[in-house]
Write a protein that holds these residues in place. Structure first.
Motif, mmCIF file in Angstrom:
data_model
loop_
_atom_site.group_PDB
_atom_site.id
_atom_site.type_symbol
_atom_site.label_atom_id
_atom_site.label_comp_id
_atom_site.label_asym_id
_atom_site.label_seq_id
_atom_site.Cartn_x
_atom_site.Cartn_y
_atom_site.Cartn_z
ATOM 1 N N GLY A 148 -70.722 -80.941 67.229
ATOM 2 C CA GLY A 148 -69.986 -79.913 66.168
ATOM 3 C C GLY A 148 -68.430 -79.900 66.702
ATOM 4 N N GLY A 149 -67.988 -78.648 66.174
ATOM 5 C CA GLY A 149 -66.608 -78.305 66.611
ATOM 6 C C GLY A 149 -66.391 -77.656 68.000
ATOM 7 N N LEU A 186 -57.550 -75.370 57.968
ATOM 8 C CA LEU A 186 -57.109 -73.750 57.562
ATOM 9 C C LEU A 186 -58.242 -73.090 58.728
ATOM 10 N N ILE A 187 -57.952 -71.954 58.857
ATOM 11 C CA ILE A 187 -58.621 -70.930 59.567
ATOM 12 C C ILE A 187 -58.545 -69.700 58.435
ATOM 13 N N SER A 219 -64.722 -81.012 54.142
ATOM 14 C CA SER A 219 -65.408 -81.931 55.143
ATOM 15 C C SER A 219 -65.797 -81.363 56.483
ATOM 16 N N LEU A 220 -65.386 -79.972 56.579
ATOM 17 C CA LEU A 220 -65.841 -79.189 57.768
ATOM 18 C C LEU A 220 -65.676 -77.830 57.296
ATOM 19 N N LEU A 221 -66.792 -77.267 57.823
ATOM 20 C CA LEU A 221 -66.809 -75.803 57.388
ATOM 21 C C LEU A 221 -67.862 -75.118 58.709
ATOM 22 N N GLY A 232 -70.560 -59.414 64.032
ATOM 23 C CA GLY A 232 -70.982 -59.614 62.845
ATOM 24 C C GLY A 232 -69.775 -60.198 62.166
ATOM 25 N N ARG A 233 -68.710 -60.199 62.798
ATOM 26 C CA ARG A 233 -67.299 -60.610 62.136
ATOM 27 C C ARG A 233 -66.880 -62.010 62.541
ATOM 28 N N TYR A 234 -66.784 -62.737 61.344
ATOM 29 C CA TYR A 234 -66.640 -64.234 61.571
ATOM 30 C C TYR A 234 -65.394 -64.643 60.894
ATOM 31 N N ARG A 235 -64.677 -65.750 61.491
ATOM 32 C CA ARG A 235 -63.654 -66.574 60.815
ATOM 33 C C ARG A 235 -64.072 -67.902 60.460
ATOM 34 N N PHE A 236 -63.658 -68.653 59.609
ATOM 35 C CA PHE A 236 -64.198 -69.856 59.120
ATOM 36 C C PHE A 236 -63.061 -70.963 59.295
ATOM 37 N N VAL A 237 -63.351 -72.081 59.806
ATOM 38 C CA VAL A 237 -62.716 -73.000 60.085
ATOM 39 C C VAL A 237 -62.947 -74.325 59.161
ATOM 40 N N LEU A 238 -61.874 -74.487 58.262
ATOM 41 C CA LEU A 238 -62.208 -75.527 57.025
ATOM 42 C C LEU A 238 -61.232 -76.632 57.335
ATOM 43 N N ASP A 239 -61.769 -77.825 56.979
ATOM 44 C CA ASP A 239 -61.004 -79.130 56.714
ATOM 45 C C ASP A 239 -61.298 -79.360 55.337
ATOM 46 N N ALA A 240 -60.342 -79.536 54.703
ATOM 47 C CA ALA A 240 -60.154 -79.717 53.016
ATOM 48 C C ALA A 240 -59.452 -81.158 52.829
#
Length: 316
Positions: A66-67, A204-205, A231-233, A243-251
């Motif tokens: 994974g990432g 994006l993040i 294609s990625l989350l 409990g606090r998260y950021r999300f990495v995204l590939d669109a």
């Protein structure tokens, strides 16, 4: 002026023989330039930010593991960076040792933790009683047994290591997944995005505004309602509290696409922090397809229609 063009500098996880070097070899404009080996992702990105290097090649995702968390966290916290390209490298491993070493003499294996995890099945079958010594990189594991800095009998490394150093190859193809691939990205300082190719990706993040039922769904809807595939989350802890998260995204798509621009505006209104990492050509050069109702001209027509209503123009 003497007409001499200054060489560009590219940082990569070294030394020579790493998978990162193999990724950098795929960059046409990097050939014949100065390649600067570094010890870790943080150093590579700092090189870019302080001007030591013009670009850095770093691993961002593996098809098995994974990432790459260190890369994702660095990109989230170091402002002023842009991804300008991605490159895929098939992941294969060899077990190497000092010349003259036999397989039955191997009791301790040096390996980068990610490489070790991807060879765990083979090691369990062939060297069931072995011990593991972690190393900073695949090349570091191999060089460590040569110079004695790592107390190990053999090392897991990329096949390219044997092109640079004299090793006994005890076994090749030792990875548990023959289809394993690592995705690398080329990172520069903030720059204007290159023109879209039709086969692009935007990274994006994004942080959620707060933790409530449906918060992630609200984020994902910014893309789904505009026909954009992800294609990625992947989630990563922000680190300020549990409990606090950021999300990495590939669109799939480019910031110059009307649907992507509209989605980014929606995310900006929704999220307290958005990190735009870049829009760049996909490594596979696969054209992004989407339904006609999400074509650029549809978004333009809808925006013009609304402007006409606000201006009091008669409806046709």
């Amino acid at each position: 002026m003497n007409g001499v063009t200054e060489r560009r500098t590219y940082s990569y996880l070294g030394p020579a023989g790493t998978f990162t070097e193999a990724a950098l070899e795929q960059v046409p404009e990097a050939r014949g330039q100065h390649w600067r080996p570094v010890h870790n992702v943080g150093e590579a990105l700092t090189d870019v930010l302080d001007g030591t290097s013009d670009a850095a090649m770093i691993a961002i995702e593996n098809s098995v593991e994974g990432g790459v968390s260190t890369t994702l966290d660095a990109l989230a916290t170091l402002p002023g960076l842009r991804i300008v390209g991605e490159y895929l490298v098939k992941v294969d491993f060899v077990l190497v040792a000092r010349p003259g070493t036999r397989m039955d003499q191997v009791k301790v294996v040096a390996a980068h933790p990610v490489a070790y995890a991807q060879c765990h099945g083979w090691l369990g079958r062939e060297l069931p009683a072995h011990a593991h010594v972690p190393a900073a990189s695949n090349v570091a594991s191999a060089l460590g047994i040569l110079d004695g800095s790592l107390h190990a009998d053999a090392a897991i490394a990329a096949p390219g290591i044997v092109q640079h150093h004299d090793f006994e190859v005890l076994a090749d193809g030792i990875g548990d997944n023959a289809n394993a691939v690592t995705r690398f990205v080329l990172v520069t300082r903030t720059a204007v995005p290159a023109e879209p190719t039709g086969a692009d990706k935007t990274s994006l993040i994004v942080e959620l505004p707060d933790d409530h039922p449906g918060a992630l769904l609200e984020l994902l809807e910014q893309f789904s309602t505009r026909g954009i595939n992800l294609s990625l989350l992947q989630s990563r802890p922000i680190g300020d509290e549990l409990g606090r998260y950021r999300f990495v995204l590939d669109a799939d798509g480019h910031i110059h696409d009307e649907r992507m621009a509209d989605a980014l505006l929606g995310i900006r209104r929704f999220s307290p922090r958005v990190v735009y990492l870049g829009s760049y050509p996909r490594a596979d050069r696969k054209i992004v397809h989407y339904p006609e109702r999400y074509a650029d001209e549809v978004f333009v027509e809808a925006r013009d229609w609304l402007r006409g209503l606000v201006a009091g123009a008669p409806e046709s």
